[in-house]
Design a protein around this motif. Sequence first.
Motif, PDB file in Angstrom:
ATOM      1  N   PHE A 211       0.818  -1.217   0.000  1.00 11.41           N
ATOM      2  CA  PHE A 211       0.000   0.000   0.000  1.00 11.41           C
ATOM      3  C   PHE A 211       0.850   1.265   0.000  1.00 11.41           C
ATOM      4  CE2 PHE A 211      -3.124  -3.019   1.605  1.00 11.41           C
ATOM      5  CZ  PHE A 211      -4.275  -2.670   0.905  1.00 11.41           C
ATOM      6  N   ASN A 212       1.913   1.298   0.798  1.00  7.20           N
ATOM      7  CA  ASN A 212       2.705   2.522   0.893  1.00  7.20           C
ATOM      8  C   ASN A 212       3.596   2.682  -0.324  1.00  7.20           C
ATOM      9  OD1 ASN A 212       2.708   1.533   4.170  1.00  7.20           O
ATOM     10  ND2 ASN A 212       1.923   3.535   3.636  1.00  7.20           N
ATOM     11  N   ALA A 213       3.598   3.895  -0.908  1.00  8.71           N
ATOM     12  CA  ALA A 213       4.383   4.210  -2.103  1.00  8.71           C
ATOM     13  C   ALA A 213       4.031   3.267  -3.252  1.00  8.71           C
ATOM     14  CB  ALA A 213       5.883   4.167  -1.809  1.00  8.71           C
ATOM     15  N   MET A 214       2.733   3.014  -3.398  1.00  2.86           N
ATOM     16  CA  MET A 214       2.232   2.167  -4.487  1.00  2.86           C
ATOM     17  C   MET A 214       1.012   2.809  -5.115  1.00  2.86           C
ATOM     18  SD  MET A 214       2.263  -1.817  -3.319  1.00  2.86           S
ATOM     19  CE  MET A 214       3.799  -2.728  -3.194  1.00  2.86           C
ATOM     20  N   ARG A 215       0.836   2.567  -6.408  1.00  3.29           N
ATOM     21  CA  ARG A 215      -0.389   2.952  -7.097  1.00  3.29           C
ATOM     22  C   ARG A 215      -1.581   2.416  -6.296  1.00  3.29           C
ATOM     23  NH1 ARG A 215      -0.599   3.392 -12.857  1.00  3.29           N
ATOM     24  NH2 ARG A 215      -2.711   3.528 -13.702  1.00  3.29           N
ATOM     25  N   PRO A 216      -2.553   3.263  -5.958  1.00  2.00           N
ATOM     26  CA  PRO A 216      -3.648   2.808  -5.100  1.00  2.00           C
ATOM     27  C   PRO A 216      -4.522   1.759  -5.770  1.00  2.00           C
ATOM     28  CG  PRO A 216      -3.562   5.216  -5.198  1.00  2.00           C
ATOM     29  CD  PRO A 216      -2.646   4.702  -6.261  1.00  2.00           C
ATOM     30  N   LEU A 217      -5.167   0.961  -4.928  1.00  2.57           N
ATOM     31  CA  LEU A 217      -6.115  -0.037  -5.414  1.00  2.57           C
ATOM     32  C   LEU A 217      -7.398   0.667  -5.852  1.00  2.57           C
ATOM     33  CD1 LEU A 217      -6.931  -3.343  -3.536  1.00  2.57           C
ATOM     34  CD2 LEU A 217      -8.741  -1.942  -4.499  1.00  2.57           C
ATOM     35  N   ASN A 218      -7.867   0.342  -7.064  1.00  2.00           N
ATOM     36  CA  ASN A 218      -9.117   0.908  -7.585  1.00  2.00           C
ATOM     37  C   ASN A 218      -9.922  -0.229  -8.199  1.00  2.00           C
ATOM     38  OD1 ASN A 218     -10.685   2.084 -10.097  1.00  2.00           O
ATOM     39  ND2 ASN A 218     -10.378   3.815  -8.712  1.00  2.00           N
ATOM     40  N   HIS A 219     -11.247  -0.105  -8.139  1.00  2.00           N
ATOM     41  CA  HIS A 219     -12.069  -1.232  -8.575  1.00  2.00           C
ATOM     42  C   HIS A 219     -11.948  -1.536 -10.065  1.00  2.00           C
ATOM     43  CE1 HIS A 219     -14.466   2.378  -9.094  1.00  2.00           C
ATOM     44  NE2 HIS A 219     -15.319   1.741  -9.866  1.00  2.00           N
ATOM     45  N   ARG A 220     -11.510  -0.582 -10.872  1.00  2.00           N
ATOM     46  CA  ARG A 220     -11.265  -0.870 -12.287  1.00  2.00           C
ATOM     47  C   ARG A 220      -9.781  -0.760 -12.646  1.00  2.00           C
ATOM     48  NH1 ARG A 220     -16.391   1.724 -12.871  1.00  2.00           N
ATOM     49  NH2 ARG A 220     -15.406   3.763 -13.009  1.00  2.00           N
ATOM     50  N   ASP A 221      -8.962  -0.461 -11.669  1.00  2.00           N
ATOM     51  CA  ASP A 221      -7.513  -0.333 -11.865  1.00  2.00           C
ATOM     52  C   ASP A 221      -6.848  -0.977 -10.649  1.00  2.00           C
ATOM     53  OD1 ASP A 221      -4.933   0.381 -12.484  1.00  2.00           O
ATOM     54  OD2 ASP A 221      -5.188   2.517 -12.023  1.00  2.00           O
ATOM     55  N   PRO A 222      -6.824  -2.307 -10.589  1.00  2.00           N
ATOM     56  CA  PRO A 222      -6.408  -2.994  -9.363  1.00  2.00           C
ATOM     57  C   PRO A 222      -4.959  -2.775  -8.962  1.00  2.00           C
ATOM     58  CG  PRO A 222      -6.736  -4.556 -11.150  1.00  2.00           C
ATOM     59  CD  PRO A 222      -7.254  -3.241 -11.640  1.00  2.00           C
ATOM     60  N   GLY A 223      -4.094  -2.492  -9.932  1.00  2.00           N
ATOM     61  CA  GLY A 223      -2.721  -2.109  -9.626  1.00  2.00           C
ATOM     62  C   GLY A 223      -1.900  -3.187  -8.940  1.00  2.00           C
ATOM     63  N   PRO A 224      -0.709  -2.811  -8.447  1.00  2.00           N
ATOM     64  CA  PRO A 224       0.218  -3.791  -7.870  1.00  2.00           C
ATOM     65  C   PRO A 224      -0.256  -4.355  -6.536  1.00  2.00           C
ATOM     66  CG  PRO A 224       1.070  -1.563  -7.570  1.00  2.00           C
ATOM     67  CD  PRO A 224      -0.138  -1.451  -8.459  1.00  2.00           C
ATOM     68  N   ILE A 225      -1.090  -3.600  -5.804  1.00  2.00           N
ATOM     69  CA  ILE A 225      -1.565  -4.091  -4.507  1.00  2.00           C
ATOM     70  C   ILE A 225      -2.371  -5.367  -4.697  1.00  2.00           C
ATOM     71  CG2 ILE A 225      -3.069  -3.563  -2.553  1.00  2.00           C
ATOM     72  CD1 ILE A 225      -2.264  -0.584  -2.986  1.00  2.00           C
ATOM     73  N   THR A 226      -3.325  -5.329  -5.622  1.00  2.00           N
ATOM     74  CA  THR A 226      -4.132  -6.511  -5.881  1.00  2.00           C
ATOM     75  C   THR A 226      -3.287  -7.647  -6.429  1.00  2.00           C
ATOM     76  OG1 THR A 226      -6.037  -5.096  -6.338  1.00  2.00           O
ATOM     77  CG2 THR A 226      -6.163  -7.374  -7.093  1.00  2.00           C
ATOM     78  N   ALA A 227      -2.377  -7.334  -7.343  1.00  2.00           N
ATOM     79  CA  ALA A 227      -1.514  -8.381  -7.910  1.00  2.00           C
ATOM     80  C   ALA A 227      -0.761  -9.112  -6.803  1.00  2.00           C
ATOM     81  CB  ALA A 227      -0.542  -7.768  -8.913  1.00  2.00           C
TER      82      ALA A 227
END
Length: 381
Positions: A211-227
Amino acid sequence: MSITLSDARIVTPDGVHHGWLTIEDGRITHVGQGPAPGNGHGLGGLIIVPGFVDIHVHGGGGAGYPAGSADQARRVVGFHRRHGTTTALASLVTAPLERLKAAAAMLAGLCAEGLLAGIHYEGPYISAARCGAHRPELLREPSVTEFAELIKAGDGHVRMFTLAPELPSALDAVRECVDSGVIAAIGHTDATFEQAMAAIDLGASVATHLFNAMRPLNHRDPGPITAAMVDERVTVEIVNDDVHLHPSVIDLVLSAVPGTRVTFITDAMDAAGMPDGDFDLGPMKVEVRSGVARLAGGGSIAGSTLTMDAAFRRGVQTNGLTLPEAARVTSLTPAHVLGLADEIGSITTGKYADLVLLDDTLTVQSVMKRGTWLTPPPGTP
């Protein structure tokens, strides 16, 4: 030499047992329940947990690894050992390449002594958009040649490298990590889900302070957090200090990701264990107020003042972890990340006797490293 510790609550991977354990030549040889056979050193019901393993720490006790000073590095190790961390990586931050290589060469000597388990480069191949407390003008695009030089500077002791997978040639650097036996970590990144997955598919296996210093999690843009959360090949780092993450976010991660893939870290800098004041984090100036470290002038969070015993306590008292669950995310899982789980990380026969004694408030009373007391319990002969 044989040591028997008795009348203790021993935290093992399968539960908490009132009993005893025996140590010979630095290793645990027996773990039993009930009264100890023969004479043992009675601990009056203290809790024994495995020594903490911190895979992301920059400093503490008024000293820091990025300074490149062996004296400072020894002070950091000593400080965190008093708080129960018996195994740790030394984390560096973005700096000029020659300074990074010099710091790594110095730390390699301490690794060879057994004081440290390895070196962690956090930068310089990270995203300017998510650089946090790293100096933007020192960030670089990955170069396989430079990368190889940084690895070589650590003389076989570089264990982890945090980089942003969306940068040009970053995937080549991930491949180089894997080929070199270095853990590739995704962090300080503005990567999309797909870019993060590309790095994971090539062998990236850690998410640096999720979560910190990462592209935020978004419901249509899951980003690195979801990965990182959904892929069973990835272990996620969590800074459990009530500053980096809201407790409910940590609860969410702990409920969604198995504890075998969650590791608490400190991300501590020089100010850990010190009064509020002004400090350095590599080339950056940091202000610590009310125990919170930020770049001078009210900027980004700049590491933490956390210690692993405090992270353990918060896991139990705030997040509702059982003692074995808390031991897993502070000891066994990070030991697995480092490939050391056969030797450390749990109270198991055959492993090194890296132990922390806690009282009922989960406050450290004593620390043992490989069968030798660093801070002995009262009445120890």
